[in-house]
Motif scaffolding. Structure first.
Motif, PDB file in Angstrom:
ATOM      1  N   ALA A   1      51.970  42.932  26.368  1.00 56.00           N
ATOM      2  CA  ALA A   1      52.592  42.615  27.626  1.00 56.00           C
ATOM      3  C   ALA A   1      53.531  43.870  28.388  1.00 56.00           C
ATOM      4  O   ALA A   1      54.309  44.080  27.343  1.00 56.00           O
ATOM      5  CB  ALA A   1      53.253  41.207  28.027  1.00 56.00           C
ATOM      6  N   TYR A   2      53.383  44.450  29.384  1.00 55.73           N
ATOM      7  CA  TYR A   2      54.069  45.530  29.922  1.00 55.73           C
ATOM      8  C   TYR A   2      54.751  45.154  30.965  1.00 55.73           C
ATOM      9  O   TYR A   2      53.969  44.056  31.949  1.00 55.73           O
ATOM     10  CB  TYR A   2      53.490  46.560  29.870  1.00 55.73           C
ATOM     11  CG  TYR A   2      52.530  46.921  31.070  1.00 55.73           C
ATOM     12  CD1 TYR A   2      52.723  47.448  32.100  1.00 55.73           C
ATOM     13  CD2 TYR A   2      51.131  46.486  30.912  1.00 55.73           C
ATOM     14  CE1 TYR A   2      51.819  47.351  33.299  1.00 55.73           C
ATOM     15  CE2 TYR A   2      50.281  46.568  31.796  1.00 55.73           C
ATOM     16  CZ  TYR A   2      50.537  46.959  33.093  1.00 55.73           C
ATOM     17  OH  TYR A   2      49.875  46.911  34.131  1.00 55.73           O
ATOM     18  N   GLN A   3      56.019  45.436  31.578  1.00 55.89           N
ATOM     19  CA  GLN A   3      56.446  45.014  32.797  1.00 55.89           C
ATOM     20  C   GLN A   3      56.951  46.379  33.410  1.00 55.89           C
ATOM     21  O   GLN A   3      57.640  47.376  33.198  1.00 55.89           O
ATOM     22  CB  GLN A   3      57.986  44.277  32.481  1.00 55.89           C
ATOM     23  CG  GLN A   3      58.245  43.634  33.904  1.00 55.89           C
ATOM     24  CD  GLN A   3      59.261  42.405  33.405  1.00 55.89           C
ATOM     25  OE1 GLN A   3      59.786  42.464  32.251  1.00 55.89           O
ATOM     26  NE2 GLN A   3      59.751  41.627  34.327  1.00 55.89           N
ATOM     27  N   LEU A   4      56.528  46.418  34.853  1.00 59.75           N
ATOM     28  CA  LEU A   4      56.877  47.812  35.750  1.00 59.75           C
ATOM     29  C   LEU A   4      58.206  47.381  36.189  1.00 59.75           C
ATOM     30  O   LEU A   4      58.524  46.373  36.766  1.00 59.75           O
ATOM     31  CB  LEU A   4      55.753  47.677  36.593  1.00 59.75           C
ATOM     32  CG  LEU A   4      54.315  48.005  36.364  1.00 59.75           C
ATOM     33  CD1 LEU A   4      53.481  48.264  37.466  1.00 59.75           C
ATOM     34  CD2 LEU A   4      54.411  49.433  35.777  1.00 59.75           C
ATOM     35  N   PRO A   5      58.901  48.398  36.706  1.00 62.03           N
ATOM     36  CA  PRO A   5      60.162  48.106  37.452  1.00 62.03           C
ATOM     37  C   PRO A   5      59.922  47.743  38.794  1.00 62.03           C
ATOM     38  O   PRO A   5      58.803  48.125  39.350  1.00 62.03           O
ATOM     39  CB  PRO A   5      60.840  49.581  37.265  1.00 62.03           C
ATOM     40  CG  PRO A   5      59.488  50.622  37.053  1.00 62.03           C
ATOM     41  CD  PRO A   5      58.516  49.772  36.391  1.00 62.03           C
ATOM     42  N   ILE A   6      60.793  47.119  39.147  1.00 63.45           N
ATOM     43  CA  ILE A   6      60.755  46.820  40.609  1.00 63.45           C
ATOM     44  C   ILE A   6      60.646  48.106  41.492  1.00 63.45           C
ATOM     45  O   ILE A   6      61.393  49.041  41.261  1.00 63.45           O
ATOM     46  CB  ILE A   6      62.120  45.967  41.131  1.00 63.45           C
ATOM     47  CG1 ILE A   6      62.079  44.606  40.429  1.00 63.45           C
ATOM     48  CG2 ILE A   6      61.796  45.727  42.576  1.00 63.45           C
ATOM     49  CD1 ILE A   6      63.198  43.904  40.658  1.00 63.45           C
TER      50      ILE A   6
ATOM     51  N   ALA B   1      55.340  58.627  45.784  1.00 68.66           N
ATOM     52  CA  ALA B   1      55.501  59.764  45.009  1.00 68.66           C
ATOM     53  C   ALA B   1      56.263  59.797  43.474  1.00 68.66           C
ATOM     54  O   ALA B   1      55.946  60.235  42.905  1.00 68.66           O
ATOM     55  CB  ALA B   1      56.211  60.832  45.694  1.00 68.66           C
ATOM     56  N   ILE B   2      57.362  58.688  43.538  1.00 65.97           N
ATOM     57  CA  ILE B   2      58.118  58.512  42.565  1.00 65.97           C
ATOM     58  C   ILE B   2      57.570  57.586  41.510  1.00 65.97           C
ATOM     59  O   ILE B   2      57.395  57.822  40.604  1.00 65.97           O
ATOM     60  CB  ILE B   2      59.680  58.562  42.807  1.00 65.97           C
ATOM     61  CG1 ILE B   2      60.207  59.676  43.537  1.00 65.97           C
ATOM     62  CG2 ILE B   2      60.532  58.170  41.736  1.00 65.97           C
ATOM     63  CD1 ILE B   2      61.524  59.304  44.186  1.00 65.97           C
TER      64      ILE B   2
ATOM     65  N   PRO C   1      54.141  57.938  39.293  1.00 66.40           N
ATOM     66  CA  PRO C   1      54.145  58.723  37.899  1.00 66.40           C
ATOM     67  C   PRO C   1      54.821  57.813  36.785  1.00 66.40           C
ATOM     68  O   PRO C   1      54.321  57.757  35.715  1.00 66.40           O
ATOM     69  CB  PRO C   1      54.819  59.855  38.121  1.00 66.40           C
ATOM     70  CG  PRO C   1      54.742  60.231  39.662  1.00 66.40           C
ATOM     71  CD  PRO C   1      54.641  58.825  40.277  1.00 66.40           C
ATOM     72  N   VAL C   2      55.675  56.999  37.268  1.00 70.10           N
ATOM     73  CA  VAL C   2      56.201  56.048  36.334  1.00 70.10           C
ATOM     74  C   VAL C   2      55.379  55.120  35.844  1.00 70.10           C
ATOM     75  O   VAL C   2      55.231  54.872  34.710  1.00 70.10           O
ATOM     76  CB  VAL C   2      57.664  55.677  36.700  1.00 70.10           C
ATOM     77  CG1 VAL C   2      58.237  54.306  35.921  1.00 70.10           C
ATOM     78  CG2 VAL C   2      58.684  56.705  37.035  1.00 70.10           C
ATOM     79  N   LYS C   3      54.733  54.448  36.700  1.00 71.44           N
ATOM     80  CA  LYS C   3      53.569  53.301  36.400  1.00 71.44           C
ATOM     81  C   LYS C   3      52.510  53.954  35.487  1.00 71.44           C
ATOM     82  O   LYS C   3      52.079  53.333  34.667  1.00 71.44           O
ATOM     83  CB  LYS C   3      53.213  53.242  37.809  1.00 71.44           C
ATOM     84  CG  LYS C   3      51.995  51.955  37.656  1.00 71.44           C
ATOM     85  CD  LYS C   3      51.327  51.551  38.883  1.00 71.44           C
ATOM     86  CE  LYS C   3      50.102  50.619  38.970  1.00 71.44           C
ATOM     87  NZ  LYS C   3      49.575  50.204  40.335  1.00 71.44           N
ATOM     88  N   ASN C   4      52.234  55.106  35.746  1.00 72.10           N
ATOM     89  CA  ASN C   4      51.221  55.956  35.064  1.00 72.10           C
ATOM     90  C   ASN C   4      51.503  56.073  33.831  1.00 72.10           C
ATOM     91  O   ASN C   4      50.981  55.902  32.732  1.00 72.10           O
ATOM     92  CB  ASN C   4      50.795  57.113  35.641  1.00 72.10           C
ATOM     93  CG  ASN C   4      49.915  56.863  36.849  1.00 72.10           C
ATOM     94  OD1 ASN C   4      49.348  55.765  37.102  1.00 72.10           O
ATOM     95  ND2 ASN C   4      49.913  57.929  37.736  1.00 72.10           N
ATOM     96  N   MET C   5      52.823  56.514  33.301  1.00 69.78           N
ATOM     97  CA  MET C   5      53.318  56.528  32.078  1.00 69.78           C
ATOM     98  C   MET C   5      53.455  55.254  31.320  1.00 69.78           C
ATOM     99  O   MET C   5      53.289  55.312  30.120  1.00 69.78           O
ATOM    100  CB  MET C   5      54.700  57.276  32.161  1.00 69.78           C
ATOM    101  CG  MET C   5      54.818  58.939  32.592  1.00 69.78           C
ATOM    102  SD  MET C   5      56.383  59.733  32.387  1.00 69.78           S
ATOM    103  CE  MET C   5      57.427  58.697  33.018  1.00 69.78           C
ATOM    104  N   ILE C   6      53.902  54.229  32.125  1.00 73.21           N
ATOM    105  CA  ILE C   6      54.014  52.710  31.522  1.00 73.21           C
ATOM    106  C   ILE C   6      52.696  52.472  30.956  1.00 73.21           C
ATOM    107  O   ILE C   6      52.361  51.880  29.852  1.00 73.21           O
ATOM    108  CB  ILE C   6      54.661  52.127  32.401  1.00 73.21           C
ATOM    109  CG1 ILE C   6      56.182  52.437  32.695  1.00 73.21           C
ATOM    110  CG2 ILE C   6      54.521  50.559  31.855  1.00 73.21           C
ATOM    111  CD1 ILE C   6      56.885  51.576  33.631  1.00 73.21           C
ATOM    112  N   MET C   7      51.556  52.721  31.999  1.00 73.09           N
ATOM    113  CA  MET C   7      50.242  52.294  31.404  1.00 73.09           C
ATOM    114  C   MET C   7      49.997  53.113  30.527  1.00 73.09           C
ATOM    115  O   MET C   7      49.152  52.476  29.474  1.00 73.09           O
ATOM    116  CB  MET C   7      49.294  52.555  32.913  1.00 73.09           C
ATOM    117  CG  MET C   7      49.634  51.419  33.943  1.00 73.09           C
ATOM    118  SD  MET C   7      49.414  49.815  33.507  1.00 73.09           S
ATOM    119  CE  MET C   7      47.594  49.823  32.991  1.00 73.09           C
ATOM    120  N   GLU C   8      49.930  54.590  30.186  1.00 77.34           N
ATOM    121  CA  GLU C   8      49.635  55.089  29.147  1.00 77.34           C
ATOM    122  C   GLU C   8      50.346  54.578  27.788  1.00 77.34           C
ATOM    123  O   GLU C   8      49.513  54.661  26.900  1.00 77.34           O
ATOM    124  CB  GLU C   8      49.967  56.708  29.398  1.00 77.34           C
ATOM    125  CG  GLU C   8      49.132  57.455  30.533  1.00 77.34           C
ATOM    126  CD  GLU C   8      49.533  58.807  30.843  1.00 77.34           C
ATOM    127  OE1 GLU C   8      50.328  59.266  29.987  1.00 77.34           O
ATOM    128  OE2 GLU C   8      48.951  59.342  31.751  1.00 77.34           O
TER     129      GLU C   8
END
Length: 140
Positions: free
Chosen positions: A40-45, A51-52, A55-62
């Motif tokens: 389980a992973y959690q994305l930040p709010i 644009a910001i 990339p963070v979402k993609n890094m978390i998914m990777e």
């Protein structure tokens, strides 16, 4: 067989790997046993522009895919019914929901020694042990 459908929360840690290995031991005793490794992973709010955020979402998914990969490889030695999955959400919520949704009869997960502020705040394994409607096997 004692267990027929095992859920293993998997965060890539040494205790998560030990938990998965214990689940695989049970599955090797009976080829009908299903083991599901769950990350389980959690994305930040999202309070920033795409644009910001993207990339963070993609890094978390990777990172999530890299984390679950060792579990996928370990599960190759047992039943075709076994799987590794990645789910977005708060780990505590995801673990309990998936255990129910998949009709699991046990959760096998690592236990961590708690001290100081961590014990006050609680841990995922402690919360699951207090709220899971199904048995929990904690691995040290």
């Amino acid at each position: 067989m004692i267990f027929s459908n095992i859920l293993v929360p998997f965060d890539g840690s040494e205790l998560a790997m030990k938990s998965l290995e214990k689940a695989i031991e049970f599955a090797k005793l009976d080829r009908t046993v299903k083991v599901t490794a769950l990350h389980a992973y959690q994305l930040p709010i999202k309070r920033v522009p795409d644009a910001i955020f993207n990339p963070v979402k993609n890094m978390i998914m990777e990172d999530a895919h890299a984390t679950i990969e060792p579990a996928k490889k370990k599960l190759e030695v047992i039943s075709e019914q076994s799987e590794a999955m990645i789910v977005e959400g708060a780990p505590i919520k995801v673990i309990l929901e998936k255990a129910e949704e998949l009709n699991c009869d046990v959760i096998i997960m690592g236990s961590r020694g708690l001290s100081g502020i961590k014990e006050f705040l609680g841990s995922i394994s402690h919360y699951i042990s207090q709220h899971s409607p199904i048995p929990l096997l904690l691995i040290k």
